[in-house]
Design a protein around this motif. Structure first.
Motif, mmCIF file in Angstrom:
data_model
loop_
_atom_site.group_PDB
_atom_site.id
_atom_site.type_symbol
_atom_site.label_atom_id
_atom_site.label_comp_id
_atom_site.label_asym_id
_atom_site.label_seq_id
_atom_site.Cartn_x
_atom_site.Cartn_y
_atom_site.Cartn_z
ATOM 1 N N LEU A 114 26.342 25.789 37.964
ATOM 2 C CA LEU A 114 27.379 25.561 37.119
ATOM 3 C C LEU A 114 26.803 27.372 36.685
ATOM 4 C CD1 LEU A 114 30.043 26.253 34.680
ATOM 5 C CD2 LEU A 114 28.161 25.684 33.478
ATOM 6 N N LYS A 115 25.316 27.370 36.159
ATOM 7 C CA LYS A 115 25.174 28.191 35.896
ATOM 8 C C LYS A 115 25.006 29.623 37.526
ATOM 9 C CE LYS A 115 19.899 29.698 35.194
ATOM 10 N NZ LYS A 115 18.648 29.493 35.054
ATOM 11 N N LEU A 119 26.088 33.356 36.754
ATOM 12 C CA LEU A 119 24.862 34.618 37.990
ATOM 13 C C LEU A 119 25.325 35.268 38.821
ATOM 14 C CD1 LEU A 119 21.542 32.892 37.460
ATOM 15 C CD2 LEU A 119 22.827 34.512 35.321
ATOM 16 N N ASP A 120 26.079 34.535 40.263
ATOM 17 C CA ASP A 120 27.081 35.094 40.724
ATOM 18 C C ASP A 120 27.792 35.755 41.319
ATOM 19 O OD1 ASP A 120 23.794 34.229 42.223
ATOM 20 O OD2 ASP A 120 24.654 33.049 43.397
ATOM 21 N N GLY A 121 29.126 35.703 39.871
ATOM 22 C CA GLY A 121 30.365 35.489 40.660
ATOM 23 C C GLY A 121 30.508 36.828 39.313
ATOM 24 N N PHE A 122 31.777 37.741 39.404
ATOM 25 C CA PHE A 122 31.851 38.718 38.467
ATOM 26 C C PHE A 122 33.114 38.092 38.112
ATOM 27 C CE2 PHE A 122 29.219 40.808 41.801
ATOM 28 C CZ PHE A 122 28.465 41.890 41.170
ATOM 29 N N THR A 123 33.729 37.227 38.836
ATOM 30 C CA THR A 123 35.096 36.840 37.770
ATOM 31 C C THR A 123 35.627 35.602 37.044
ATOM 32 O OG1 THR A 123 36.424 36.159 40.340
ATOM 33 C CG2 THR A 123 36.758 39.020 38.978
#
Length: 671
Positions: A114-115, A119-123
């Motif tokens: 989840l973390k 951190l990586d996903g903009f949406t």
């Protein structure tokens, strides 16, 4: 003299005041339900309308337009959001309850994934109520269906009175058009259909008055007579609506149109008295009285038909007829209208048609007509066809699917049945709700799980991975794990297409399959009202039979030796209209107009066989122009049922004209 004529204006004003005092305008309705007979079928339709024609509004937009539009709409008085609190409170209970809770290591493993996504996903959007997705397949119910071609859809409710429909209709359309959005509400039908009816009434009155003006101003040269006749016709229509308002709480606008048309037909009484000079030296005409009596008897027989539309039209038409007859026969002789010989309407008769042969040919056609008559059992054929709103309604209400109503004695029972019917392909919003038994089962299952320890492990695992200390404090809240039992409010049920009607609950649904269940009612206008239409048709035929017997007796009494000439004026228009029906499907309104044509034509038959030569012929011609002004104007209507009735009436009028030209009246034939 002008003082006496002014009394007609005083009567008209008095009737208008009576209309206002009885609040007749509020009883006039463009609603389809106003046409229908009482019974279980109408009750089914009322239930459907209660659910489907509530004051809910569906708004769909592209991109971010929806938020701005919603802000504008929220400023409207009467706006109410369709609350989904009941769904949100029980969202965990509408999902699959986990069999076991993850331990510390499993929690930490899931939080690591989840973390990384955070951190990586903009949406990426995390469900903070259920960050570990323990409750899968949550059936979140949307109060608004998705509309094809639009990204966002919402539904809301307007708590407004019927007299505010037009105002809010305009406001909603303006907001939607300004933002290139989609907006629909079932109350749009009432606004648009009422406008269509209002336009039709004005249009018909304009055509009628134009024809009458041509008749009175060009041929009769009597502008004062024109004004008095118009006042009398308007008064007759107003009187008919007052009578209807005393009987029915809802009056179809069809009855208003027919009353106006029938009152114009009654002008033949005035023309008979006027042309034959009975106003100059008052004489009571038994011929006119017999003509009035036969037409009134036909309406009285039609009024007994157990179909609201027919009985309303019959009673309002009969009321208008009585008012007009009394006015033209007993009041007009005192108003000083003397016959002048200016611009007399006349033509030379060519005696080509033999009355006996004409009657025989007409009777053969009438006898054979059942071979080609096709009766339309779809009650919606009587309603206004609004293609633009129908297209919007299909987008909202599951196009190309059969509409059904599921009924049950209790709400919980309704929800349970809806869940079972899902396996048969029936789509019901009720199936996505939580019943009391399901609530207790889910509660018992959750109580067996140790969520206190689980939440403690979640917070510890989150801290070890660098999450803020309070990041998951609101996750798996007790209000979601242990909510109160469901208690759905009326507004919520209505928003989700459920209604409590009488002593039962009903849910609206859609299916592509045939479902044979005792508690499933198919909302199909053909199937629902076929029995009522059959009964109404049979009663109309019976009323028509009574009318024919009465008319034949009246013709024998009035015409005697010239019986076949009089009968031909009744049979021939009827035969011509039946020939027209080869090309169309016949509704109960068509049967009604056939009986009406017979009732009106008998006046011409009695007049034609009574003697009087050219004067009688002239009176009939003037009367025909008036009938064309009233009923013929319906042929220009945009309402299909009214247009076909108008065309039928026009054909009947032209047939009488042909008979006059090629057969003539009694005295002309004798000479």
């Amino acid at each position: 003299m002008w003082l006496k004529r002014g009394s007609l204006l005083a009567v008209f004003i008095l009737l208008l005041l009576s209309l206002w005092a009885l609040d007749v305008k509020s009883k006039l309705s463009a609603s389809f339900s106003a046409l229908l007979p009482q019974g279980s079928s109408k009750e089914t339709l009322l239930i459907y309308n209660t659910i489907n024609q509530a004051q809910y509004v569906v708004l769909a937009a592209k991109g971010t337009d929806l938020a701005q539009m919603l802000w504008q709409i929220e400023q409207l008085k009467g706006y109410e959001s369709i609350r989904q609190n009941e769904i949100l409170e029980h969202r965990f209970y509408l999902a699959e309850i986990p069999e076991a809770l993850p331990n510390f290591e499993q929690i930490k493993e899931k939080l690591t994934v989840l973390k990384k996504e955070l951190l990586d996903g903009f949406t990426f959007a995390m469900d903070k109520d259920d960050p570990l997705s323990l409750f899968k397949n949550t059936r979140m119910l949307s109060a608004a269906p998705m509309i094809e071609g639009f990204e966002q859809t919402i539904a809301f409710k307007l708590n407004i009175a019927p007299n505010q429909y037009k105002e809010y209709y305009d406001k909603l359309l303006n907001i939607a058009e300004a933002n290139n959005a989609f907006v629909f509400s079932p109350f749009f039908y009432q606004v648009e259909n009422a406008e269509i009816f209002a336009f039709q009434v004005k249009f018909i009155l304009f055509i009628s008055m134009a024809v009458l003006a041509l008749l009175y101003l060009y041929w009769l040269r009597q502008p004062a007579l024109l004004i008095c006749v118009i006042l009398t016709l308007l008064s007759a229509a107003a009187f008919s609506q007052i009578i209807a308002a005393l009987i029915w709480s809802e009056i179809s606008l069809y009855s208003l149109i027919f009353a106006a048309a029938v009152s114009s037909v009654s002008i033949d009484y005035m023309f008979h008295y006027y042309v034959l000079g009975f106003y100059k030296k008052y004489t009571f005409s038994k011929t006119v009285f017999l003509g009035f009596l036969t037409t009134f008897a036909a309406f009285a027989a039609l009024g007994l038909v157990n179909f609201t539309l027919i009985s309303q039209i019959a009673l309002t038409s009969a009321s208008a007829l009585v008012f007009a007859y009394v006015s033209f026969v007993f009041i007009y002789p005192h108003l000083g209208f003397d016959r002048t010989d200016k611009n007399r309407f006349d033509f030379k008769v060519k005696r080509v048609l033999n009355p006996l042969l004409v009657c025989m040919a007409s009777l053969i056609i009438i006898t054979l007509s059942p071979l080609w008559l096709r009766f339309d059992y779809d009650i919606k054929a009587l309603d206004i066809k609004n293609d633009s709103l129908d297209a919007k309604a299909k987008l909202v209400n599951f196009a190309n699917q059969t509409t059904v109503l599921l009924q049950a004695n209790l709400l919980d029972e309704l929800i349970q049945k809806a869940k079972l019917l899902r396996q048969y392909g029936v789509t019901l919003n009720a199936a996505s709700l939580l019943d009391t038994d399901e609530y207790h089962q889910k509660l018992s299952k959750i109580q067996k799980l140790d969520f206190a320890s689980f939440k403690n492990n979640l917070n510890n695992a989150a801290a070890s991975l660098g999450f803020k200390k309070s990041y998951f404090d609101n996750s798996y809240d007790d209000s979601l794990l242990y909510p109160n039992p469901p208690s759905y409010e009326k507004e919520f049920l209505l928003a989700n297409q459920i209604v409590h009607f009488g002593d039962k609950f009903y849910a609206l649904g859609y299916t592509t399959q045939s479902v044979m269940e005792e508690d499933i009612i198919e909302v199909n206008s053909v199937r629902l009202f076929k029995k009522e239409l059959l009964n109404a048709r049979n009663e109309l035929v019976l009323a028509g039979g009574f009318t024919v017997i009465f008319i034949v007796a009246a013709l024998i009494f009035a015409a005697r030796k010239d019986f076949f000439r009089a009968l031909s004026f009744v049979c021939t228009p009827l035969a011509v209209c039946l020939c027209i029906f080869i090309f169309i499907k016949v509704t109960i309104l068509h049967i009604f107009i056939l009986i009406l044509i017979v009732a009106i034509s008998v006046d011409y038959g009695i007049y034609a066989a009574s003697g009087g030569g050219k004067k009688i012929k002239e009176a009939i011609c003037y009367s025909l122009f008036s009938t064309i002004a009233g009923f013929g104007a319906l042929s220009a209507s945009s309402i299909a049922s009214m247009r076909s009735i108008g065309i039928t009436a026009l054909c009947a009028c032209f047939t009488v004209m042909i008979l006059l030209y090629f057969m003539g009246t009694k005295d002309e034939a004798d000479t």
